[in-house]
Design a protein around this motif. Structure first.
Motif, PDB file in Angstrom:
ATOM      1  N   PHE A 231     -11.245   0.894   2.904  1.00  0.00           N
ATOM      2  CA  PHE A 231     -11.555   1.163   1.540  1.00  0.00           C
ATOM      3  C   PHE A 231     -13.197   0.999   1.241  1.00  0.00           C
ATOM      4  N   THR A 232     -13.765   0.703   2.614  1.00  0.00           N
ATOM      5  CA  THR A 232     -15.137   0.104   2.699  1.00  0.00           C
ATOM      6  C   THR A 232     -16.229   1.323   3.102  1.00  0.00           C
ATOM      7  N   PHE A 233     -16.949   1.615   2.349  1.00  0.00           N
ATOM      8  CA  PHE A 233     -17.807   2.531   2.413  1.00  0.00           C
ATOM      9  C   PHE A 233     -18.853   2.304   3.384  1.00  0.00           C
ATOM     10  N   THR A 234     -19.204   3.029   4.606  1.00  0.00           N
ATOM     11  CA  THR A 234     -20.143   2.528   5.470  1.00  0.00           C
ATOM     12  C   THR A 234     -21.211   3.829   5.685  1.00  0.00           C
TER      13      THR A 234
ATOM     14  N   ASN B 242       0.912  -1.102  -0.085  1.00  0.00           N
ATOM     15  CA  ASN B 242       0.042   0.092  -0.264  1.00  0.00           C
ATOM     16  C   ASN B 242       0.876   1.137  -0.052  1.00  0.00           C
ATOM     17  N   ILE B 243       0.139   2.465  -0.384  1.00  0.00           N
ATOM     18  CA  ILE B 243       1.110   3.606  -0.528  1.00  0.00           C
ATOM     19  C   ILE B 243       0.126   4.984   0.425  1.00  0.00           C
ATOM     20  N   VAL B 244       0.824   5.492   0.940  1.00  0.00           N
ATOM     21  CA  VAL B 244      -0.026   6.713   1.726  1.00  0.00           C
ATOM     22  C   VAL B 244       0.752   8.079   1.126  1.00  0.00           C
ATOM     23  N   ILE B 245       0.162   8.691   0.317  1.00  0.00           N
ATOM     24  CA  ILE B 245       0.747  10.080   0.028  1.00  0.00           C
ATOM     25  C   ILE B 245       0.070  11.336   0.480  1.00  0.00           C
ATOM     26  N   ASN B 246       0.931  12.202   0.794  1.00  0.00           N
ATOM     27  CA  ASN B 246       0.402  13.763   1.084  1.00  0.00           C
ATOM     28  C   ASN B 246       1.050  14.518   0.070  1.00  0.00           C
ATOM     29  N   PHE B 247       0.160  15.494  -0.503  1.00  0.00           N
ATOM     30  CA  PHE B 247       0.778  16.148  -1.390  1.00  0.00           C
ATOM     31  C   PHE B 247       0.097  17.551  -1.582  1.00  0.00           C
ATOM     32  N   SER B 248       0.662  18.408  -2.194  1.00  0.00           N
ATOM     33  CA  SER B 248       0.368  19.869  -2.648  1.00  0.00           C
ATOM     34  C   SER B 248       0.007  19.765  -3.969  1.00  0.00           C
TER      35      SER B 248
ATOM     36  N   THR C  47      -7.568   6.979 -11.960  1.00  0.00           N
ATOM     37  CA  THR C  47      -7.859   6.645 -10.592  1.00  0.00           C
ATOM     38  C   THR C  47      -6.300   7.200 -10.001  1.00  0.00           C
ATOM     39  N   PRO C  48      -6.483   7.335  -8.781  1.00  0.00           N
ATOM     40  CA  PRO C  48      -5.072   7.862  -8.224  1.00  0.00           C
ATOM     41  C   PRO C  48      -4.027   6.707  -8.587  1.00  0.00           C
ATOM     42  N   ALA C  49      -4.359   5.514  -8.427  1.00  0.00           N
ATOM     43  CA  ALA C  49      -3.390   4.218  -8.759  1.00  0.00           C
ATOM     44  C   ALA C  49      -2.809   4.529 -10.275  1.00  0.00           C
TER      45      ALA C  49
ATOM     46  N   ASP D 239      -5.065  31.382  -9.909  1.00  0.00           N
ATOM     47  CA  ASP D 239      -3.848  30.874  -9.125  1.00  0.00           C
ATOM     48  C   ASP D 239      -4.510  30.461  -7.743  1.00  0.00           C
ATOM     49  N   GLN D 240      -4.646  29.092  -7.969  1.00  0.00           N
ATOM     50  CA  GLN D 240      -5.047  28.253  -6.836  1.00  0.00           C
ATOM     51  C   GLN D 240      -3.953  27.062  -6.300  1.00  0.00           C
ATOM     52  N   GLU D 241      -4.347  27.066  -4.875  1.00  0.00           N
ATOM     53  CA  GLU D 241      -3.494  25.979  -4.093  1.00  0.00           C
ATOM     54  C   GLU D 241      -4.083  25.071  -3.427  1.00  0.00           C
ATOM     55  N   SER D 242      -3.810  24.028  -2.944  1.00  0.00           N
ATOM     56  CA  SER D 242      -4.874  22.994  -2.218  1.00  0.00           C
ATOM     57  C   SER D 242      -3.718  21.850  -1.999  1.00  0.00           C
ATOM     58  N   LYS D 243      -4.140  21.113  -0.583  1.00  0.00           N
ATOM     59  CA  LYS D 243      -3.385  20.017  -0.228  1.00  0.00           C
ATOM     60  C   LYS D 243      -4.264  19.069  -0.056  1.00  0.00           C
ATOM     61  N   GLY D 244      -3.875  17.761  -0.287  1.00  0.00           N
ATOM     62  CA  GLY D 244      -4.603  16.374  -0.174  1.00  0.00           C
ATOM     63  C   GLY D 244      -4.001  15.166   0.273  1.00  0.00           C
ATOM     64  N   ASN D 245      -4.604  14.099   0.454  1.00  0.00           N
ATOM     65  CA  ASN D 245      -4.049  12.703   0.806  1.00  0.00           C
ATOM     66  C   ASN D 245      -4.665  11.664   0.103  1.00  0.00           C
ATOM     67  N   VAL D 246      -3.908  10.699  -0.180  1.00  0.00           N
ATOM     68  CA  VAL D 246      -4.501   9.616  -0.804  1.00  0.00           C
ATOM     69  C   VAL D 246      -3.731   8.269  -0.140  1.00  0.00           C
ATOM     70  N   THR D 247      -4.730   7.236   0.155  1.00  0.00           N
ATOM     71  CA  THR D 247      -4.215   5.966   0.509  1.00  0.00           C
ATOM     72  C   THR D 247      -4.492   4.911  -0.732  1.00  0.00           C
ATOM     73  N   LEU D 248      -3.711   4.337  -1.121  1.00  0.00           N
ATOM     74  CA  LEU D 248      -3.787   3.340  -2.099  1.00  0.00           C
ATOM     75  C   LEU D 248      -3.371   1.763  -1.801  1.00  0.00           C
ATOM     76  N   LYS D 249      -4.076   0.886  -2.334  1.00  0.00           N
ATOM     77  CA  LYS D 249      -3.883  -0.135  -2.156  1.00  0.00           C
ATOM     78  C   LYS D 249      -4.401  -1.035  -3.341  1.00  0.00           C
ATOM     79  N   GLY D 250      -3.430  -1.510  -4.259  1.00  0.00           N
ATOM     80  CA  GLY D 250      -3.910  -2.141  -5.745  1.00  0.00           C
ATOM     81  C   GLY D 250      -4.623  -1.005  -6.365  1.00  0.00           C
ATOM     82  N   ASN D 251      -6.028  -1.308  -6.724  1.00  0.00           N
ATOM     83  CA  ASN D 251      -6.479  -0.358  -7.395  1.00  0.00           C
ATOM     84  C   ASN D 251      -7.555   0.315  -6.627  1.00  0.00           C
ATOM     85  N   GLN D 252      -7.806   0.034  -5.249  1.00  0.00           N
ATOM     86  CA  GLN D 252      -8.409   0.549  -4.005  1.00  0.00           C
ATOM     87  C   GLN D 252      -7.934   1.968  -3.582  1.00  0.00           C
ATOM     88  N   TYR D 253      -8.739   2.836  -3.343  1.00  0.00           N
ATOM     89  CA  TYR D 253      -8.272   4.298  -2.756  1.00  0.00           C
ATOM     90  C   TYR D 253      -9.238   4.906  -1.879  1.00  0.00           C
ATOM     91  N   VAL D 254      -8.413   5.868  -0.974  1.00  0.00           N
ATOM     92  CA  VAL D 254      -9.257   6.949  -0.313  1.00  0.00           C
ATOM     93  C   VAL D 254      -8.764   8.005  -0.802  1.00  0.00           C
TER      94      VAL D 254
END
Length: 229
Positions: free
Chosen positions: A213-216, A56-62, A127-129, A73-88
């Motif tokens: 990666f499960t939606f509740t 799996n991969i966990v990324i914080n990005f700008s 997708t992020p992957a 002129d826009q800026e933002s930050k985010g994060n993503v968690t990947l496992k195979g083709n699944q992601y949040v």
């Protein structure tokens, strides 16, 4: 003496030597170009192999986008968690979950959730992957500059879309020469806009819940559910 030199420069012998020199120089360029393209392709292959090797991969990005013509002129930050083709993915106040079958887009500001099927064969589905391996097809590659960024050697590869209808003019992909992980991406569009994504942290094989990666739905009791299936 001047007239003799003038006549000599216009003789077939002189033109022949000049032409041979030009042709020789031209053919000398082809191996260099091919080698640079091959070096770039090999580095990108290393990046792809590294991405596939992680559990799996966990990324914080700008993220930033600029367009002087449109006064953007826009800026933002985010994060993503990947496992195979699944992601949040958490970005710009929106959470997107893909559990391997369906997409869930959660918008807290509107208290709305959109559920849709995922079509992996759709070329427009990105997708992020795929973002970590998008460069494997549809581009011409070339070796670009090497930069020292905060003590890290970042090697850039220039990607030029093969499809003339592609809105992207070129992409510079910065790769950490030591880890073979992506450091940043600079995308130049034909409309003059520039998009930059910088990886602030890149963690791998992290301890994450099996339900990550499960939606509740019970977590969002007052949300409107927009089911597109």
């Amino acid at each position: 003496m001047k007239s003799k030199i003038h006549l000599y420069k216009n003789t077939p012998l002189f033109l022949g030597k000049t032409m041979i020199a030009l042709v020789f120089a031209l053919f000398m360029c082809f191996p260099t170009t091919a080698q640079n393209s091959q070096k770039a392709k090999e580095l990108l292959d290393d990046v792809t192999a590294k991405v596939k090797s992680y559990d799996n991969i966990v990324i914080n990005f700008s993220y930033s986008v600029q367009n002087l013509k449109q006064n953007i002129d826009q800026e933002s930050k985010g994060n993503v968690t990947l496992k195979g083709n699944q992601y949040v993915l958490n970005f710009m106040g929106v959470t997107k979950i893909f559990d391997g079958k369906k997409n869930y887009t959660i918008v807290p500001e509107d208290e709305e959730i959109t559920i849709s099927k995922h079509d992996d064969n759709d070329p427009n589905t990105l997708t992020p992957a795929k973002m970590l391996t998008f460069f494997n097809s549809g581009f011409k590659y070339s070796w670009d500059i090497l930069q020292n960024i905060k003590g890290r050697q970042i090697q850039y590869v220039k990607l030029v879309p093969i499809n003339p209808k592609d809105n992207r003019k070129e992409i510079l992909l910065g790769i950490d020469a030591q880890t073979k992980n992506i450091y940043n991406l600079i995308e130049m569009n034909k409309n003059g806009s520039k998009t930059t994504i910088v990886v602030n942290s890149f963690k791998t094989n992290q301890p994450i819940s099996k339900n990550h990666f499960t939606f509740t739905q019970s977590k969002y009791p007052n949300y409107y559910i927009n089911n597109l299936d």
